[in-house]
Design an enzyme around this catalytic site. Structure first.
Site, PDB file in Angstrom:
ATOM      1  CB  SER A 182      -0.970   0.060   1.204  1.00  0.00           C
ATOM      2  OG  SER A 182      -1.935   0.900   1.101  1.00  0.00           O
ATOM      3  CG  HIS A 236      -6.046  -2.234   0.665  1.00  0.00           C
ATOM      4  ND1 HIS A 236      -5.141  -1.719  -0.685  1.00  0.00           N
ATOM      5  CD2 HIS A 236      -5.423  -1.448   1.560  1.00  0.00           C
ATOM      6  CE1 HIS A 236      -4.137  -0.909  -0.285  1.00  0.00           C
ATOM      7  NE2 HIS A 236      -4.188  -0.914   1.024  1.00  0.00           N
TER       8      HIS A 236
END
Length: 694
Positions: free
Chosen positions: A554, A669
């Site tokens: 991320s 995610h």
């Protein structure tokens, strides 16, 4: 890998890239087509890259062994049954194992939990529900209405994306309520006001979303009323981020609260009064309400407010403020210079605060007069408050370290913490050595980091260094096999094979309070990257690292992408997970617009001048000698767009640079939707590391 694919050649026809002194323009970006998440062309390219990577890495003789070992660890039923919530005299837990890959939601009594013999009752089986409804259901949590905790709002995602579905659930009966509150797929924020009324921010149709993709309205939704007819309570401009709504409960009284998220870091808080009007809390927009205890709202300060320093806790009287707007603050707790508050949780009689002290966990309990006492916990590790509250003062917390597996404790007023459950070790704790060291960054700041090596190892070892460096998220020295958001079981495999694992506590996280994060925002972002390089150089100079890979996901994926382009001389490998990479268009992709408070706005010339100096996608050049990265992402990630990873791979391929790429079609995610997918990814990364570092 080959230079360019047939799919690329077809789509690049007549679309040559153009560059200027400010980097590639959007119109000149030849890889915009990869932003079409599930287009046939984009997915064909993804499958081609996936196939090439699988062919290269699964041929490792130990690949299947790594995958099976990783799955055994991830699905091992010998795990702690950690409570997620205390609901009156019960606790809840969400559990996954080899038989329940999607997971089960279950409840037990507090008394049984304290006795170490919880009689879990399954109330929702996601595996069965997935089969019944032909969905890939991923658990996203539940919000149960106090004080009875019978009605719950259950959130589920199909495949793991942030967008999900909400259904009303009867916890006692263990079933969804026919004709109850239901919400279709969207990014919802919803909470109870009472049994028949919800406070909700969501996608209500055209013009109801912000530029970040979140709801720009809050509505009050009464049972039996169409959602489209629910009255709008508050609306914000599309340029703001969105809303968070929650209902605090204290001694049976409910306090519905709205957080208006003007940016990622600036908020206004409103109490929803009984007549449906709003009263804004007169506090700095950098402050946040973190908990309710003894009739008071606990506020965490991220900058100084009068006599109260940044990083401290203050409180105001809820009933007085809701009744007539009376407002005054009182001090609750102020951490020292080496400390940072990690969590705040309210028990019935004590307020619990988990702290980091030089990145080592502590737990303190405050009484109603804010007198603090230490709760005894194991030293040199991580302490996490799992659940607190209920009808009596109880807090459940876990404690662990790199070498020692998690243990579950319960603490009650006037008693020593009781060990409730301990996990069997996955490896001999004496088989590793752990050391905390400090590197000196470019501006003289001391940067802590942890080094994990085989016990007694001497000299330089092949090293994987993981870091994050953003959004106030601290990197913690938890159990070595843990944390799929880090590198999961691969960390153990790597050390057992004679390598070293390093966790770098660079700035941008929350390791030392607000300034550790806010000193590196926007135009100061280069300091984060310099911190990473300082740790890498310290490892080399100390004779601890032979070869070195940087790992991050991320925001950490952005970090290591920058490291690859700025310091290819320092790194031999890059593990780039669900990354940001195109910082010129990040604010146009999914939730990216919400992060301009962290990075800056690329549409503001002065802020783009900073972003362009480090944006990985724009800074790749044909002549550089880059370490071959391992890039992974998920098609279902609706937070960080998979195009970041795709475009990074495409540009590397265009320049004839080697890389490895894996995009999971599910997973959101997290990059994986279940433990088998996590195990496969861990095995890929292990095979990659063996190839580039040994």
């Amino acid at each position: 890998m080959k230079l360019i694919s047939a799919a690329f050649l077809t789509l690049l026809a007549g679309c040559a890239a153009t560059t200027s002194d400010t980097g590639p323009t959007v119109s000149g970006d030849p890889y915009l087509w990869l932003e079409e998440v599930e287009s046939d062309a984009a997915l064909a390219q993804v499958r081609e890259w996936n196939g090439e990577t699988a062919a290269a890495l699964t041929e490792d003789a130990s690949f299947e062994t790594y995958r099976e070992r990783a799955y055994e660890i991830l699905a091992n039923p010998d795990r702690l049954s950690v409570p997620n919530r205390v609901l009156g005299d019960r606790v809840t837990n969400f559990w996954t194992d080899s038989e329940h890959t999607h997971g089960i939601w279950r409840v037990a009594t507090i008394d049984d939990m304290l006795a170490g013999t919880p009689m879990w009752r399954t109330v929702l089986d996601l595996d069965a529900l997935s089969v019944e409804e032909n969905r890939n259901w991923v658990w996203k949590g539940a919000n149960c209405l106090a004080p009875a905790y019978q009605r719950c709002l259950v959130s589920l995602s199909d495949g793991g994306s942030d967008a999900g579905y909400v259904r009303e659930f009867d916890l006692s009966a263990g079933r969804f309520i026919e004709g109850g509150f239901t919400l279709p797929e969207a990014k919802h924020d919803v909470t109870w006001m009472n049994r028949d009324t919800l406070l909700i921010s969501s996608d209500f149709g055209p013009d109801s979303l912000t530029e970040s993709g979140y709801g720009r309205q809050v509505r009050i939704w009464q049972r039996g009323v169409s959602l489209s007819d629910a009255p709008v309570l508050l609306e914000i401009p599309a340029s703001e981020v969105g809303f968070s709504v929650f209902t605090a409960s204290d001694d049976g009284t409910l306090y519905p609260i709205i957080s208006r998220n003007k940016t990622f870091w600036l908020h206004s808080f409103y109490h929803v009064l009984e007549d449906g009007t709003l009263r804004e809390v007169p506090m700095p927009d950098t402050a946040s309400i973190t908990e309710v205890f003894d009739g008071k709202a606990i506020v965490r300060l991220h900058e100084g407010w009068g006599d109260y320093p940044a990083g401290s806790l203050v409180a105001y009287d809820l009933d007085a403020f809701v009744r007539d707007g009376s407002f005054g603050i009182e001090p609750v707790f102020t951490p020292s210079e080496t400390q940072a508050i990690e969590q705040v949780a309210a028990g019935a009689d004590r307020l619990y605060i988990s702290l980091l002290d030089d990145v080592s966990g502590r737990l303190i309990a405050l009484d109603r007069n804010w007198k603090a006492e230490d709760v005894p916990v194991p030293e040199n590790g991580v302490v996490h408050v799992a659940a607190a509250g209920g009808k009596r003062d109880i807090a459940f917390f876990t404690a662990e370290s790199f070498a020692n597996p998690p243990q579950l404790f319960a603490t009650q007023s006037g008693e020593e913490p009781a060990l409730i459950e301990a996990r069997s070790p996955a490896f001999d704790p004496d088989s590793i050595d752990v050391e905390q060291r400090f590197a000196t960054s470019s501006d003289g700041t001391k940067i802590p980091y942890f080094v994990v090596r085989p016990a007694g190892a001497e000299g330089p070892l092949p090293t994987i260094m993981h870091a994050y460096g953003g959004f106030r998220i601290a990197q913690l020295p938890d159990y070595l096999i843990k944390h799929p958001y880090r590198i999961g079981p691969m960390g153990l495999f790597w050390v057992q094979e004679g390598g070293s694992f390093v966790l770098a506590n660079i700035r941008g996280g929350g390791e030392y309070g607000p300034d550790w994060h806010e000193s590196v925002l926007k135009e100061n972002r280069q300091k984060v990257f310099d911190d990473l390089y300082a740790v890498g150089e310290d490892l080399k100079q100390a004779g601890l690292s032979s070869t070195l890979a940087a790992s991050g996901r991320s925001n950490g994926g952005l970090l290591v992408g920058v490291a690859m382009t700025q310091r290819p001389d320092l790194f031999d490998g890059i593990i780039m997970g669900v990354p940001l990479a195109d910082m010129q268009r990040y604010d146009k992709l999914l939730a990216g617009a919400s992060w301009t408070g962290e990075y800056g706005d690329p549409d503001v010339p002065a802020e783009w001048e900073t972003l362009r100096t480090y944006s990985p996608y724009q800074n790749l050049t044909p002549g550089a000698d880059y370490p071959a990265p391992m890039i992974y992402t998920s098609t279902k990630d609706d937070r960080v767009h998979p195009a970041h990873a795709r475009k990074m791979a495409a540009r590397l391929e265009e320049f004839g640079k080697p890389f490895y790429y894996y995009e999971n079609i599910e997973g959101g995610h997290a990059g994986a939707a279940n433990q088998r997918e996590e195990a496969y990814r861990a095995a890929l990364m292990m095979a990659y590391a063996r190839r580039v570092l040994k």
